[in-house]
Structures are given as C-alpha cells and as structure tokens.
Scaffold this motif. Structure first.
Motif, PDB file in Angstrom:
ATOM      1  N   GLU A 308      -8.228   3.497  14.854  1.00  0.00           N
ATOM      2  CA  GLU A 308      -6.464   4.525  14.725  1.00  0.00           C
ATOM      3  C   GLU A 308      -5.632   3.735  13.963  1.00  0.00           C
ATOM      4  OE1 GLU A 308      -3.886   8.443  14.984  1.00  0.00           O
ATOM      5  OE2 GLU A 308      -5.468   8.231  15.703  1.00  0.00           O
ATOM      6  N   LEU A 309      -5.189   3.210  13.229  1.00  0.00           N
ATOM      7  CA  LEU A 309      -3.222   1.924  12.947  1.00  0.00           C
ATOM      8  C   LEU A 309      -2.491   3.080  13.097  1.00  0.00           C
ATOM      9  CD1 LEU A 309      -5.255  -0.072  10.100  1.00  0.00           C
ATOM     10  CD2 LEU A 309      -5.729  -0.102  13.144  1.00  0.00           C
ATOM     11  N   LEU A 310      -1.289   2.171  13.357  1.00  0.00           N
ATOM     12  CA  LEU A 310      -0.111   2.614  13.560  1.00  0.00           C
ATOM     13  C   LEU A 310       1.249   2.299  12.606  1.00  0.00           C
ATOM     14  CD1 LEU A 310      -0.051   2.417  17.647  1.00  0.00           C
ATOM     15  CD2 LEU A 310      -0.475   4.148  16.260  1.00  0.00           C
ATOM     16  N   VAL A 311       0.122   2.412  11.332  1.00  0.00           N
ATOM     17  CA  VAL A 311       1.083   2.121  10.098  1.00  0.00           C
ATOM     18  C   VAL A 311       2.283   2.979   9.610  1.00  0.00           C
ATOM     19  CG1 VAL A 311      -0.729   0.394   9.498  1.00  0.00           C
ATOM     20  CG2 VAL A 311      -0.820   2.750   8.684  1.00  0.00           C
ATOM     21  N   LYS A 312       3.222   2.105   9.523  1.00  0.00           N
ATOM     22  CA  LYS A 312       4.178   3.177   8.655  1.00  0.00           C
ATOM     23  C   LYS A 312       3.677   3.908   7.248  1.00  0.00           C
ATOM     24  CE  LYS A 312       7.516   1.970  11.060  1.00  0.00           C
ATOM     25  NZ  LYS A 312       9.032   1.276  11.242  1.00  0.00           N
ATOM     26  N   GLY A 313       2.719   3.285   6.319  1.00  0.00           N
ATOM     27  CA  GLY A 313       2.108   3.485   5.120  1.00  0.00           C
ATOM     28  C   GLY A 313       1.632   2.560   4.886  1.00  0.00           C
ATOM     29  N   ILE A 314       0.834   2.889   4.555  1.00  0.00           N
ATOM     30  CA  ILE A 314      -0.734   1.556   3.488  1.00  0.00           C
ATOM     31  C   ILE A 314      -0.393   2.025   2.303  1.00  0.00           C
ATOM     32  CG2 ILE A 314      -2.827   2.749   3.878  1.00  0.00           C
ATOM     33  CD1 ILE A 314      -3.796   0.637   4.909  1.00  0.00           C
ATOM     34  N   GLU A 315      -0.096   1.226   1.315  1.00  0.00           N
ATOM     35  CA  GLU A 315      -0.510   1.138   0.196  1.00  0.00           C
ATOM     36  C   GLU A 315      -2.408   0.769  -0.986  1.00  0.00           C
ATOM     37  OE1 GLU A 315       1.608  -2.228  -1.156  1.00  0.00           O
ATOM     38  OE2 GLU A 315       3.012  -1.083  -1.091  1.00  0.00           O
ATOM     39  N   SER A 316      -2.634  -0.384   0.261  1.00  0.00           N
ATOM     40  CA  SER A 316      -4.284   0.276  -0.506  1.00  0.00           C
ATOM     41  C   SER A 316      -5.298  -0.425   1.069  1.00  0.00           C
ATOM     42  CB  SER A 316      -4.371  -0.783  -1.128  1.00  0.00           C
ATOM     43  OG  SER A 316      -4.620  -2.148  -1.159  1.00  0.00           O
ATOM     44  N   GLY A 327     -16.304  10.010   9.762  1.00  0.00           N
ATOM     45  CA  GLY A 327     -16.194  11.526   9.094  1.00  0.00           C
ATOM     46  C   GLY A 327     -15.516  12.358   8.931  1.00  0.00           C
ATOM     47  N   LYS A 328     -13.880  12.126   8.763  1.00  0.00           N
ATOM     48  CA  LYS A 328     -13.250  12.551   7.470  1.00  0.00           C
ATOM     49  C   LYS A 328     -12.423  11.633   7.399  1.00  0.00           C
ATOM     50  CE  LYS A 328     -13.091  17.014   9.694  1.00  0.00           C
ATOM     51  NZ  LYS A 328     -12.070  17.757   9.800  1.00  0.00           N
ATOM     52  N   ILE A 329     -11.528  11.826   6.143  1.00  0.00           N
ATOM     53  CA  ILE A 329     -10.463  10.732   5.931  1.00  0.00           C
ATOM     54  C   ILE A 329      -9.338  10.441   6.677  1.00  0.00           C
ATOM     55  CG2 ILE A 329      -9.213  10.055   4.329  1.00  0.00           C
ATOM     56  CD1 ILE A 329     -10.785  11.306   2.446  1.00  0.00           C
ATOM     57  N   PRO A 330      -9.254   9.505   7.552  1.00  0.00           N
ATOM     58  CA  PRO A 330      -8.020   9.505   9.064  1.00  0.00           C
ATOM     59  C   PRO A 330      -7.063  10.042   8.732  1.00  0.00           C
ATOM     60  CG  PRO A 330      -9.607   7.252   8.117  1.00  0.00           C
ATOM     61  CD  PRO A 330      -9.573   7.742   6.900  1.00  0.00           C
ATOM     62  N   LYS A 331      -6.490  10.226   9.431  1.00  0.00           N
ATOM     63  CA  LYS A 331      -5.042  11.099   9.626  1.00  0.00           C
ATOM     64  C   LYS A 331      -3.702  10.109   9.011  1.00  0.00           C
ATOM     65  CE  LYS A 331      -5.859  14.083  12.897  1.00  0.00           C
ATOM     66  NZ  LYS A 331      -5.769  14.902  14.397  1.00  0.00           N
ATOM     67  N   TRP A 332      -3.899   8.703   9.482  1.00  0.00           N
ATOM     68  CA  TRP A 332      -3.009   7.778   9.492  1.00  0.00           C
ATOM     69  C   TRP A 332      -2.795   6.998   7.987  1.00  0.00           C
ATOM     70  CZ3 TRP A 332      -5.146   2.918   7.784  1.00  0.00           C
ATOM     71  CH2 TRP A 332      -6.624   3.237   8.209  1.00  0.00           C
ATOM     72  N   VAL A 333      -3.664   7.924   7.322  1.00  0.00           N
ATOM     73  CA  VAL A 333      -4.089   7.143   5.520  1.00  0.00           C
ATOM     74  C   VAL A 333      -3.504   8.663   4.482  1.00  0.00           C
ATOM     75  CG1 VAL A 333      -5.938   7.297   3.831  1.00  0.00           C
ATOM     76  CG2 VAL A 333      -6.055   6.291   5.607  1.00  0.00           C
ATOM     77  N   THR A 334      -4.307   9.856   4.978  1.00  0.00           N
ATOM     78  CA  THR A 334      -3.454  11.251   4.736  1.00  0.00           C
ATOM     79  C   THR A 334      -2.145  11.251   4.600  1.00  0.00           C
ATOM     80  OG1 THR A 334      -5.505  12.237   5.250  1.00  0.00           O
ATOM     81  CG2 THR A 334      -3.605  13.423   4.835  1.00  0.00           C
ATOM     82  N   SER A 335      -1.517  10.816   6.113  1.00  0.00           N
ATOM     83  CA  SER A 335      -0.103  10.911   5.990  1.00  0.00           C
ATOM     84  C   SER A 335       0.397   9.717   5.587  1.00  0.00           C
ATOM     85  CB  SER A 335      -0.082  10.865   7.558  1.00  0.00           C
ATOM     86  OG  SER A 335       0.121  10.093   8.268  1.00  0.00           O
ATOM     87  N   SER A 336      -0.088   8.754   4.647  1.00  0.00           N
ATOM     88  CA  SER A 336       1.003   7.296   3.620  1.00  0.00           C
ATOM     89  C   SER A 336       1.429   7.793   3.146  1.00  0.00           C
ATOM     90  CB  SER A 336      -0.158   6.500   3.939  1.00  0.00           C
ATOM     91  OG  SER A 336       0.213   5.525   2.879  1.00  0.00           O
ATOM     92  N   PRO A 337       3.083   7.754   2.626  1.00  0.00           N
ATOM     93  CA  PRO A 337       3.724   8.577   1.446  1.00  0.00           C
ATOM     94  C   PRO A 337       2.774   7.276   0.670  1.00  0.00           C
ATOM     95  CG  PRO A 337       5.450   6.988   3.297  1.00  0.00           C
ATOM     96  CD  PRO A 337       3.784   7.378   3.908  1.00  0.00           C
ATOM     97  N   ILE A 338       3.123   6.153   0.742  1.00  0.00           N
ATOM     98  CA  ILE A 338       3.015   5.554  -0.321  1.00  0.00           C
ATOM     99  C   ILE A 338       1.610   4.192  -1.382  1.00  0.00           C
ATOM    100  CG2 ILE A 338       5.430   4.226   0.292  1.00  0.00           C
ATOM    101  CD1 ILE A 338       3.926   2.290   1.688  1.00  0.00           C
TER     102      ILE A 338
END
Length: 471
Positions: A308-316, A327-338
């Motif tokens: 699980e990555l601790l990024v603030k936002g991922i673009e691609s 299993g599921k689309i990772p939470k840290w992807v789902t929460s990315s604002p950008i």
C-alpha cells in the motif's frame, strides 16, 4: 532643454544605423542556409530577405551588436504545413558568434549530421530535434568539447554512439532518443559527470544496462526505455536516489527482481519498468515513494502482495498483465484527487463496480479494467467523466443497457466486449475511433459507423452495415 539633444546629426545617425545592422557576412551565411531549403509552405522564413536587417529576421538573435548569436526555427506539430524541407547548409560555419542552434519539429530537414558545426568555437547548445537527419554520428563528434547541450532526438541516425562522446564533459543534456542507433551504450558516457538529463530511449541498443551510474551526481532524468537492453537493474543506479525524478527502463528485456533500493528514490516523479521480464514482489520500500505521480509496472511477472503506497495523489498507474490478485482497486488509488490514467487489466480484481467510488472522476482520461471479475454497471462512473478518452472493460461481467451510457465528445476508445451488455448501440458511438462491443446481448439496427464487423459479432440480434441488413 536643448532641442538638439533629441536629434543626432545626419552623419552620426547614419553611422549608428550602420553599426546596428546585421553583419553582411552573417546575412550571407543565413541566406545560403535559406537557399538549401526546398519547401517552406507556412512561410517560416518569409522575413529572411536581402536588404532587411537579418537581426530582425524570424528565429535570428543578435545578442552581440550586429552579430548573429542564435538560430531558432520551430515547426508546430499540430499544424501540418508548419515544416521545412531541405538540408542544413554548411554556410552556418560562417557564423563565428553562434552559440545556439535550435532546429526543432521542422520534420523534413534531411541529410547527415552537419559537421560544419565543428567550426563554431562558441557553440554551446545544439537542438536538432524531430527532423529526418540520417547516417552515422560522426566519429569526431567529441571535438565539440565546449558543448553544454546536445539533442538529436527524433531523427534517423544509425550505427553506434561514437566513443569520442566521452570528450563532451561539459554536457548537462545528452538526448539521442527516437533514432535507430545500435550497439551497446558506450562506457565513455560515464565521463559526462555534469549530466542532468540523459535520454537514449527508442533506439536499438543491446547489451546490459550499464553499471556506471555513480558518476552522475546531478542526474534528474534517465530515459533508456524502448531498447533491447538485458540483465538486471544494476546496483549503481542506487547512487541516483537523492535527485533523480524520472527513471524509465520500460520495453527492454530486463530480468531479475525490482531492487529494494528503488524505495530510496524519494524525489521520484516517474518510474517505468513496463514490458520487461521482471519477477518477484514489489518491495515494501515502495511505501517511501511518497512523491511518485506516474508508476508503470505493467507486463512483467510480478506477484502478490502489492504494498500500500503512501502517496498524496497519483496521476497515472499501470499494473496490468502481471500475476497480481488485488481483489479490489486499492484505497490509495481511489482517494487520489488528480488521477487521469488507471490501468489495472488482469489484476485479479473481484468487485461490484458500483461499489467503487473514486474521490475524483473529473480528470480521468483512461480507465482499463479489462480481464477481471467485475460486475454491475459502469454507467454511474463513466457518466461523471467529462474528459474520458478511453474505457476498456472487456472480459468482465458488466451488465447494463448500452444506451444509458453518455458518450462524451472526447471519448475515442470504448471496449466492452465479452460482457453482459444489452440494449441498443446508440448513435453517439459514431465519433469513436475504436469500438468493440462483440459478444454481448445487444439488439437492433446499428448506426452508420466505420467500425469493422468484428466489433459487433456474437450479439443477440444486431443488424445493418457492416453486419447483414435488417429484415
């Protein structure tokens, strides 16, 4: 105030104008350059006329009084007629004060590397990009030892990089990408210790990834993708960790595991390891890559678990075609604002698509969820994406009526093949470049499109061109 202060006597005025005019030898050198241009449909060189001060010509700079110091001619890739055809005249060697030459996106400039540039002692910057120069790079290219930047990207140069490249020790940029260069990457490049930007991508280099990266304390960008490089990611790359922003090694034949030390690249913006033969797990140390915006690990043989990555936002993000079971689309992807590009094809995702509620859909350009076990409808998701360019959902269990999908103007690619889609094919698909809705439960008359018949096969009762006519 004395009015005479505002007026120069006629002889002085004449001398002043003469001194500010372009040097005649420089003008003749530029006119000779123009004479070697055989086509200029958009008039890039229209202002280049004898009798007109050449320091006022388009693309010409005279930062020393009356002497040409820079030649900058740029085509525009979005304008089909903004190009030049012809060759680079040897007359440029008659511009002794030239410190920069920029011939960029002119597309049809051909011929060999202009060795006339060897005769310019003040030349510091050479950018001859996106043209059609060909042949081998001259063996004596190292004679231009004063250069600070050399970019020949986007041409048709062949053969190896000359060993004399090691003499260009003042270079901060060396960009030779998108050519047809062959052989191994010369070890002499390690002498270019001032490099901040090295691009050798999209060539035909072979042999192992070099192991000399401890020589480049200032390197920010390293692009070696789309070659035929082999072996493991070398340990010396770890020396680039403090400052490297872009590490691109995709589309080679690299083997082994992803090194743990890549997690130390805290300044990394982009990491591309795609389309190699890399195996094993993604290191837990990737949690340290808090600034990463673009991560492409697709088309390797990577296995679970994915950290699980601790990024603030991922673009691609592209993790497609590995051996993951997310299993599921990772939470840290789902929460990315950008995020604008999400590609998780064949990543072992098993979920109801209606349950996926990304925090931001506005910026999405590309979504690829093909070859998973995803069911329900993508309508709620896709109808909120005004800027979507492509959606790929083939090989799932998506179940909805196709006419409920809002086809936005920017959408160009839509693949819903091998699902449970029903209803009619809406007229909005006419503007798509690629469409595949084969093997679903669609019915009715097809709108007039240029889509091949294969894109509609295997449905319940579709008819009309390119399928058989409706009864």
């Amino acid at each position: 105030m004395n009015p005479s202060l505002f007026f120069l006597p006629f002889p002085l005025l004449f001398i002043f104008n003469l001194a500010s005019a372009c040097n005649l030898a420089d003008q003749n050198a530029l006119l000779a350059f123009k004479s070697a241009i055989t086509a200029d449909p958009s008039g890039i060189l229209t202002s280049w006329k004898s009798g007109v001060d050449c320091c006022t010509w388009a693309g010409v700079t005279c930062s020393i009084p009356n002497r040409v110091t820079s030649l900058s001619l740029y085509g525009q890739l979005d304008r089909p007629n903004a190009f030049l055809s012809g060759t680079i005249s040897a007359s440029l060697s008659n511009l002794p004060y030239l410190d920069g030459i920029y011939l960029v996106n002119l597309r049809n400039i051909s011929g060999p590397f202009p060795t006339s540039l060897f005769k310019l002692p003040k030349l510091l910057f050479v950018y001859i990009e996106n043209n059609k120069l060909s042949g081998q790079l001259p063996a004596a290219i190292g004679n231009m030892s004063q250069l600070e930047a050399l970019s020949l990207e986007g041409n048709r140069f062949t053969g190896p990089i000359p060993s004399s490249i090691s003499k260009l020790t003042r270079l901060t940029q060396l960009k030779l990408g998108s050519n047809l260069l062959t052989g191994s990457i010369p070890i002499g490049i390690q002498q270019l210790k001032s490099l901040t930007f090295l691009s050798l991508e999209r060539n035909r280099f072979t042999g192992p990834v070099p192991d000399f990266w401890g020589s480049f304390p200032e390197l920010r960008i390293l692009r070696l993708s789309h070659n035929k490089l082999t072996g493991k990611i070398p340990r010396s790359i770890s020396a680039l960790a403090p400052k490297l922003n872009y590490l691109e090694l995709g589309h080679n034949s690299i083997t082994g595991n992803i090194p743990e030390f890549l997690g130390n690249f805290r300044a990394l913006d982009t990491l591309d390891l795609s389309s190699n033969f890399i195996s094993g797990v993604v290191p837990k140390s990737f949690r340290n890559l808090t600034k990463i915006f673009n991560l492409d690990l697709s088309r390797n043989s990577l296995v679970d678990p994915f950290p699980e990555l601790l990024v603030k936002g991922i673009e691609s993000l592209d993790l497609s075609y590995n051996k993951f079971h997310l299993g599921k689309i990772p939470k840290w992807v789902t929460s990315s604002p950008i995020i604008y590009s999400l590609k998780l094809a064949k990543c072992g995702i098993k979920m109801k698509l209606d349950d996926w509620k990304p925090s931001e859909t506005y910026f999405y350009d590309y979504i690829d969820l093909s070859e998973n076990e995803i069911w329900s409808s993508p309508v709620n998701l896709l109808n909120r994406t005004d800027y979507l360019v492509g959606f790929w959902g083939a090989g799932n269990k998506l179940n909805f009526k196709l006419q409920d999908l809002r086809i936005v103007k920017r959408l160009k690619y839509l693949d819903l093949s091998r699902n449970l889609v029903s209803g009619k094919v809406p007229g909005g698909v006419v503007g798509l470049e690629k469409l595949n809705v084969s093997y679903n439960h669609l019915c009715g008359r097809l709108p007039a499109t240029k889509v091949p018949a294969a894109s509609f096969l295997g449905n319940d009762c579709l008819c009309g061109a390119p399928l058989p006519s409706c009864k």
